[in-house]
Structure formats: C-alpha cells, structure tokens
Design a protein around this motif. Structure first.
Motif, PDB file in Angstrom:
ATOM      1  N   SER A 200       0.809  -1.272  -0.106  1.00 41.54           N
ATOM      2  CA  SER A 200       0.067  -0.059  -0.004  1.00 41.54           C
ATOM      3  C   SER A 200       1.131   1.275   0.094  1.00 41.54           C
ATOM      4  CB  SER A 200      -0.993  -0.092   1.202  1.00 41.54           C
ATOM      5  OG  SER A 200      -0.232  -0.126   2.358  1.00 41.54           O
ATOM      6  N   GLU A 201       2.007   1.158   0.557  1.00 43.47           N
ATOM      7  CA  GLU A 201       2.992   2.396   0.617  1.00 43.47           C
ATOM      8  C   GLU A 201       3.781   2.613  -0.470  1.00 43.47           C
ATOM      9  OE1 GLU A 201       5.742   1.739   3.783  1.00 43.47           O
ATOM     10  OE2 GLU A 201       4.237   1.765   5.232  1.00 43.47           O
ATOM     11  N   LYS A 204       0.842   3.782  -2.980  1.00 42.86           N
ATOM     12  CA  LYS A 204       0.396   5.396  -2.810  1.00 42.86           C
ATOM     13  C   LYS A 204       1.651   6.347  -2.975  1.00 42.86           C
ATOM     14  CE  LYS A 204      -0.406   8.566   1.178  1.00 42.86           C
ATOM     15  NZ  LYS A 204       0.492   9.550   0.793  1.00 42.86           N
ATOM     16  N   ASP A 208       1.033   9.319  -5.876  1.00 44.74           N
ATOM     17  CA  ASP A 208       1.467  10.629  -5.569  1.00 44.74           C
ATOM     18  C   ASP A 208       2.141  11.198  -6.405  1.00 44.74           C
ATOM     19  OD1 ASP A 208       0.021  10.561  -2.861  1.00 44.74           O
ATOM     20  OD2 ASP A 208       1.881   9.939  -1.690  1.00 44.74           O
ATOM     21  N   THR A 232      -4.749   0.303  -7.333  1.00 49.71           N
ATOM     22  CA  THR A 232      -4.179   1.229  -8.056  1.00 49.71           C
ATOM     23  C   THR A 232      -5.152   2.264  -8.728  1.00 49.71           C
ATOM     24  OG1 THR A 232      -2.181   0.030  -8.112  1.00 49.71           O
ATOM     25  CG2 THR A 232      -2.330   1.914  -9.595  1.00 49.71           C
ATOM     26  N   GLU A 235      -7.111   3.957  -6.286  1.00 48.16           N
ATOM     27  CA  GLU A 235      -6.424   5.326  -5.494  1.00 48.16           C
ATOM     28  C   GLU A 235      -6.371   6.438  -6.466  1.00 48.16           C
ATOM     29  OE1 GLU A 235      -5.409   5.541  -2.329  1.00 48.16           O
ATOM     30  OE2 GLU A 235      -6.529   3.711  -2.211  1.00 48.16           O
ATOM     31  N   LYS A 239      -8.064  10.427  -6.269  1.00 48.56           N
ATOM     32  CA  LYS A 239      -7.439  11.814  -6.503  1.00 48.56           C
ATOM     33  C   LYS A 239      -8.056  12.354  -7.778  1.00 48.56           C
ATOM     34  CE  LYS A 239      -3.431  11.387  -3.792  1.00 48.56           C
ATOM     35  NZ  LYS A 239      -3.017  12.287  -2.982  1.00 48.56           N
TER      36      LYS A 239
END
Length: 849
Positions: A200-201, A204, A208, A232, A235, A239
């Motif tokens: 997950s990190e 992310k 970002d 993915t 996420e 955004k």
C-alpha cells in the motif's frame, strides 16, 4: 580428472573492481542493461582475468573435483573459507570471482555454497549496504545467483533489514523507478517483496507521483496482482485523476491473461467518481465488441454511474436480461435510484411492485436500501401518504428503517407543511433507537420555520443543545402567552417536574449527540422575522461555538433589515461582511439590491449592481430580474438606458428571461411622446401586442442600439426585420430621446432618415411589402404632425453581386412552371427610406415643450 585454477596475487587484483555510485544514486543504466543472457553483468569473467594477466597467487593449484579423498593438494573447503573472508571484508567482487572460478572448475554450486560461512558473507553484504553500495551488491548477488548459489541462503536477518532500509530510503527520497527496479531484483532472488515495504505504501507513492505505469509494474511482481491493480485504479480515482486511472487500467489488462471483471468494475466506478460517464460507456462498448459478457457487478456499476440517464440505465437493464445475467437486489435499487433522480414516480411504483412480487416467490429479499429509495422517491414528489405506506410495508416485512428512511419521511412531511406529523415521525425514530443526525434535526427546524412556528423551532433547538429529547408533545391552554396565534398548534417543551395537571405530557428523555451547524443557525435566524438584534445574537452564539457565519448567514441578516425597511443598515452589512473576512457573494448583493428595490431606492440598487461588476462578481438571473422589474414605469431617458444596459449585459451572460414586462414598460415610455402640452398620452392599443415569442428580443436590441447613439451628427433609424408594431416603438423611442435632449438644450442638427428595408436582388414578379412604411408614415404625419418625404430607392452597390457602377441591371434565368426557360430583368439591391425634415422636427419640439 584434474583441473588447474590460477588466481591473482591478491584478492584485490583478482579482477579490477568497477566503481559504482553510492545507493543514493542509481547504478548507471549501462551497468544494468549490458548483462549476460541471465541478466548478470560482472567484470570478473575469465576473459577479464586473462586481459589483466594478474600475477599468480598459486602458481599451480590443482583441484580434484572428485573430492578431497582423490588426493587434491588443497581441499575445496579452503577456497570456501577464502571466499567467505573476502565477503566479510566487503570485497564482494573478489568473493564472486572465487565462486565463479570454483564453479567453472567443476565444483557443484550447492556443494560449494554449503561450505561458505553464511554469517561472514551476510556480514559483508550488510557492510556494503551500509556504505551505500546497494547496486554493487545487487550485481554481485545476481552473478552468484546465476552461478547456481541461492542468494536467500547468503542473507541473514540483519542483511535483509539493510535491504529494507534501502527500500525505505529510496521511497522517502522519491526514487520511484529505482525502488521498483530493486523490488523486481529482490523478487527474482526469492525475497518476500511484501516484507521489504508494505504494498500500500509503494502504491501510494506511485499515485502521489502520478506514475500509473510504475504502479502496475510493481504490482505485477506480487501475488494476487489483480487486487493491487484494482487498488491502484481506485487510488487514482480518489485523487480524481481519471487519466492516470485509465492508463493503469490499460496497463493492468496487458499484464493479465483473459478478462478480469473486478478491474472492469473498478474503472467504471472510477469513471463515476470522476464524473465522466461517457468513458464508462466506452469501456462497456469495448467489452461488447470483444464478445465479453459482463457479470452482474459490472452491470450494476455501469447502471449506477449512468443513473442520471434514465433511458440508458433501463437499456442496460434490458441488455442484461437479454444476455441472461440475472438482476440482483442492487440492480433494482439502482433502477429505483434512476427513477428518483428523474422524478419518475410511475416507473418507481412499477419496479416496487415487481420486486414485491419477486419477494413473494422467494427470488429476492427486499433490503433497507430498496425501501429507503422508494420512500425517497415518494418523499421528493411530496407524496407523503405513499411514503408512509411503504414504511408500513417495511416494518411488516421485519426491516427496520434506517436514518435515510426516517430522514426522507420527515422531509416529505416537512415539505408538505405537516409539522405535527414530521415531529411525530422524529419522535418515533428516536423511540426506535435510530439516532438522528444534524441534517435530520435541521429538516425539522426548517419545517417549523416554514410553518411559521418560530417558538417551537427555538424550543426544539434549546432542548437538543441540552441533549434532552422528549417523546411528548405538550398541549397548553390558550391562556399561555408563549403559544402561537393558532390555538391548535402543539409545542414541544422540556419535561418539568410537578407539571400542572392541565398539561398533557408523555415523558420520554433520551440523549443523542446533536451538534449544531451553520445551517442550524441560519434556519433559526430566518425565524427571527424582523428582529435584527435577535438574529445578530444568534450570529454571536454561532461564533462562540466555533462556527463562522457564511454568506447565507449575512444574506439573511441583510434580508431582516429589508423586512424592517432599514435600507441603510442592509447595505452597511456588506461592508461589515468584508471587515469580518467574508467577501460578499452574488446572493448577498442580490439580497441587498432586492431590499433597495423594495425600498424604492433605485439609485442605490443600481450602484450596488455596478459595485458587483467592479468586484468581478457575476450577477445571476435573480439579480438581473430584480433590477429589470425594479420600476413600474420609466420617467426619464437615463432610466430606460440604464435598464436596457442591464438587459444587454444579462443576454451576454447567457441568461434568458421573459422580456414581456420590460417591453411593456419601454412601449409605455415611448407612447409618452404622443401628447400635446399637458394632456394625457394617447393610448395606442397595438403596443400591447408586441410579439414575445421570438428567440431573442430584436426590438429591445434595436431600441438599446438607437438610444446609445450620439445626435451631434445626422441620425438614421434602422427598422429592418421589425414588424409594424415593433417599428413604431423604435421610432417613438428615438423621438422621445430627441425630445428629452432638446429640453436639456441640445438642438436638432439634421434630418432623420428611416431605413425601411434593404431589398435584395429580386425579380419584377416579387411584390413589395409596404405595411411598415404605411404604419410609420401614418404615425409621423397623422399622429405627430411631422413632415415625411419618401427619398426613393437608393442603390446599395455593396449588396449587389459583382456590383460595378456601370452595371445597374442584369438578367436572371428562371425556369417556368411548364418547364420552359424564361429570362427576367433583375434589379440591383436598393434601400427604401423615409426622411423626416429637420424643420418639422423643430416645429414639433417647440409645440410639445
């Protein structure tokens, strides 16, 4: 079999070690791309050793690959010890050279690997990693892995922790590509990538940095990659980055075998999240073109995203049935949602009956969402009786209403003006154990205010603030001074000990978390009527609980001043808003303008409008309509010009309104020209018959255009495309302007020319329309006593095709009704005009001073 192995004179000279950058810089691309077929590139091959021709460490060392028992002079364990010592000292390249030489000599890799001192090798790996030589370590490990020795067996926990530390460092410094590349290498070695960093990190980090391709590349090396693909895409959707989400969707399809419905469903949901329903339809069409049948979840997501389009949603439902995909309860809930958005109560009723039938047959089981949706459909349509009937069906089926159900029911009754029933439902909700939210409480307060039960609204608010809720409605006698004027109204009140016997009260006290919002206070401010100080006190209370009054709060305060006819204070509030750090918006300005208009202070209203424009605040339709309807009659040219300018600004801003009112006022103002001395204006009935069905009001545009002209020079009035009634209004408007300017000392400079029509090139067979000419002639001569002279046709050469001064006519070939060719003389375009003489204008102006 005997093989001779020649080593260099020192461990450092076994192979000239290549210098690499520290781990904060990625290894050169060339060092990673020019690998051996297995992906390894090291500078310590046999060819390299030969080129460097190192002096012999052991001039003639003989290894017996059959084992130590065959008489070898130096056993293999010795070289394992040498390699381990080299690794411990951080000389990993030399360590790899020894391993390569031994393996090339024919020693079994697993046998030699078992002889290595793992703790020494791991210690050396950790040492190099701490020194920042991560890519040097990677290349050495690649070479060792290629030679057949397991890298996993050479790394202990401290070495693995060092690798984790390098991964976290790359993530922190934003070295995304290097991080993913390292993860790929470690995965190839057999390391658990999940243990290096949480997936997950890494996802992310990719989100970002808006790098969907790298996210999919990383997800592909992990087990259950399809789940990470969906994560993915989702996420990126959060955004609101649909472009990156779609790239991730495309890349994920390329990394999978076959169709994955989870991915299709995810990207469709993201399309809805980003507000691009058209792309969701394209994805569905791609599936259809590939002959892929979506499952029920994909269909439901697609219908949900397109729920605003009732026709398309029902078409999807039919396609689903045709493909043999059975609908589930979610499908029907989405159909009900589409009906709710479209306001189609009839279709919602049909669906409700259908699902009720399916429930009786055991195919489906209605859930709370189904009931809540159908209740909301009826509530939005203000069909509160039908909404209550659904609630009864719901309770009979053993389904407990949720917050949405209760809120819809309360809202339905509140919007229908049934305050008592709304409060009864509110109490029933609390009794059923469903805790109301603030929005539900605000709905009830709004119902009380709309029902003009202001006292009840404040009682409810005070009790909720104290976290006291009663199930009773206190019926007080008509002698109570706090009651509304309506003696039948029912007021909620807190439970009081030793209450009088005449008070009927059902005691119930319950606590629920009520936290007032800005909307709560705004509703209560509306209940203040004309009490400015009470409303101001509520604003102060709002600040004391940590809330900041918004534009609506200030607008309500402005409106309260208007109700008490305090125009000056209403306008002053706009300045106070700015001092409080809240810039007035269009609602605040429009409210202030409305107050000025109602107070007959038109000058101040128009000055506020100009102030809006200076602050670049775009007026809305209410603003324009308020100003255009400000006056019931026009008294001066300036007032007419002012309103026409606002009208033109409104049209340029894209707003459309009914122009009938403004045209009537303009017509009335124009007819004021027809009067003699102090006599009343002559009433002309045709002016009340102005056509208002046109897509744009041409007459207002014409009047506005002519009233903005300067009369220092000659004047021309253009009446093209106008009816005779509209032409009359334009001519009268110009004459009214001339009359007012004359009263201010401006004299007539020249004759007035009136353009009736620019005739296009026509044949002699086409008759001319003289309706407008005759009507204007009668107006000017008979009603106003002006001298009107026809000027005759004036050739308009710029409007004639191939116009030349020498060409005043040409012929046109026409085909007759009998199929024969005939030739007619075709005339050039000309301008039909009338002239109002300067002398008659002066005489008319002097007569009507």
């Amino acid at each position: 079999m005997r093989v001779f192995l020649i080593l260099g004179s020192s461990s450092a000279s076994i192979a000239g070690p290549r210098r690499y950058r520290h781990s904060h810089c990625k290894a050169p691309k060339s060092s990673l791309s020019n690998l051996s077929p297995t992906g390894t590139h090291l500078p310590f091959s046999s060819h390299t050793s030969t080129r460097h021709s190192p002096p012999a460490l052991l001039s003639s060392v003989e290894l017996d690959i059959a084992g130590a028992s065959s008489g070898g002079r130096i056993p293999i364990q010795h070289y394992a010890g040498v390699a381990s010592k080299l690794a411990e000292g951080g000389k990993l390249e030399d360590f790899a050279m020894v391993v390569e030489s031994v393996v090339v000599a024919g020693v079994e890799p697993s046998q030699f690997g078992a002889m290595l001192a793992v703790e020494l090798v791991a210690k050396g790996i950790s040492r190099c990693l701490r020194e920042g030589k991560v890519w040097s370590v990677v290349q050495v490990l690649r070479k060792v892995e290629e030679l057949g020795i397991s890298v996993l067996e050479l790394c202990d926990e401290p070495a693995v922790e060092s690798l984790r530390r390098d991964c976290r460092r790359m993530a922190k410094s934003g070295e995304l590509e290097e991080l993913v590349e390292l993860m790929e290498v470690l995965s190839g070695f057999g390391f658990s990538v999940r243990e290096m960093m949480k997936p997950s990190e890494v996802i992310k980090l990719c989100v970002d940095y808006r790098n969907p391709k790298m996210a999919i590349r990383y997800a592909s090396i992990l087990p259950h990659a399809d789940i990470l693909f969906c994560t993915t895409i989702n996420e990126f959707g959060k955004k609101r980055d649909l472009k990156s989400a779609y790239i991730a969707y495309t890349e994920s399809k390329a990394n999978m075998n076959g169709s994955n419905m989870y991915i299709y469903r995810t990207i469709i949901d993201v399309c809805g999240l980003c507000g691009d329903y058209k792309k969701s339809r394209n994805i569905y069409q791609d599936l259809v073109n590939q002959n892929v049948i979506p499952n029920i979840f994909v269909f439901n997501s697609l219908m949900n995203v397109n729920a605003h389009d009732l026709n398309y949603t029902f078409q999807l439902y039919k396609n689903m049935q045709n493909l043999g995909v059975p609908a589930d309860m979610a499908s029907y809930n989405i159909l009900l949602k589409a009906c709710c958005l479209a306001g189609r109560v009839d279709l919602a009723q049909d669906i409700y009956r259908e699902v009720k039938h399916l429930e009786t047959t055991g195919v489906l089981k209605l859930d709370v969402f189904t009931y809540s949706t159908i209740v909301k459909v009826f509530a939005d349509a203000k069909l509160w009786k039908m909404a209550l009937r659904v609630k009864e069906d719901m309770q009979s089926a053993g389904v407990s209403p949720n917050m949405v159900t209760w809120s819809s029911l309360i809202s339905s009754c509140a919007n229908s003006g049934l305050v008592e029933l709304a409060i009864q439902l509110f109490e029933e909700m609390v009794s059923a154990g469903c805790e109301p939210n603030t929005q539900c409480c605000n709905t009830l307060l709004h119902a009380c205010v709309e029902g003009r039960q202001f006292d009840r609204a404040f009682r409810l608010f005070r009790s909720w603030k104290e976290k006291e809720l009663w199930d009773g409605i206190e019926r007080k006698s008509s002698t109570d001074n706090n009651l509304d004027a309506d003696s039948t109204s029912q007021l909620c009140n807190t439970k009081m000990p030793n209450a009088p016997s005449h008070v009927h009260q059902i005691s119930f006290v319950g606590n629920f978390a009520f936290k007032p919002t800005i909307t709560t206070y705004n509703i209560l401010m509306k209940a203040c009527g004309t009490d400015y100080y009470h409303a101001k006190a509520l604003m102060e209370e709002m600040k004391s609980v940590g809330l900041t009054p918004n534009h609506i709060s200030w607008s309500i305060l402005v409106d309260i001043c208007g109700r008490s006819h305090d125009v000056e204070s209403a306008v002053q509030i706009l300045t106070t808003m700015r001092m409080a750090g809240v810039d007035p918006d269009v609602v605040a300005y429009t409210t202030a303008i409305k107050v000025c208009v109602e107070g007959k202070n038109w000058k101040l209203a128009f000055s506020l409008f100009e102030e809006m424009k200076r602050f670049e605040i775009q007026p809305n339709l209410v603003t324009y309509s308020t100003l255009l309807r400000a006056r019931s009659t026009y008294g001066s040219l300036h007032e007419v010009q002012q309103c026409l300018a606002i009208y033109q600004d409104m049209r340029k801003s894209g707003f459309k309104s009914n122009d009938h009112y403004l045209k009537e006022l303009i017509a009335e103002w124009c007819e004021g020209v027809i009067q003699k001395n102090n006599q009343q204006p002559v009433e002309i009935t045709p002016c009340n018959k102005i056509d208002i069905g046109k897509p744009r009001c041409l007459i207002l545009e014409k009047v506005a255009d002519h009233l903005q002209k300067s009369f220092a020079e000659s004047l021309t009035i253009d009446l093209q495309e106008l009816t005779k009634v509209e032409a009359r209004i334009v001519v009268l408007a110009v004459l009214r302007m001339i009359k007012e300017n004359y009263a201010l000392g401006e004299s007539v400079k020249d004759d007035i020319f009136i353009i009736l029509e620019v005739n296009k090139v026509e044949t002699d067979l086409v008759p001319q329309n003289f309706e407008v000419r005759d009507a204007i002639t009668r107006l000017l001569q008979d009603e106003l006593g002006l001298e009107v002279l026809p000027t005759g046709p004036t050739i308009a050469l710029d409007k004639v095709p191939n116009s030349e001064s020498s060409k005043i006519s040409h012929t046109t070939k026409l085909k007759g009704t009998m199929g024969r060719n005939k030739y007619f003389t075709r005339k050039p375009a000309d301008v039909q005009r009338l002239k109002v003489t300067k002398k008659s204008l002066q005489d008319w102006l002097q007569r009507n001073r």
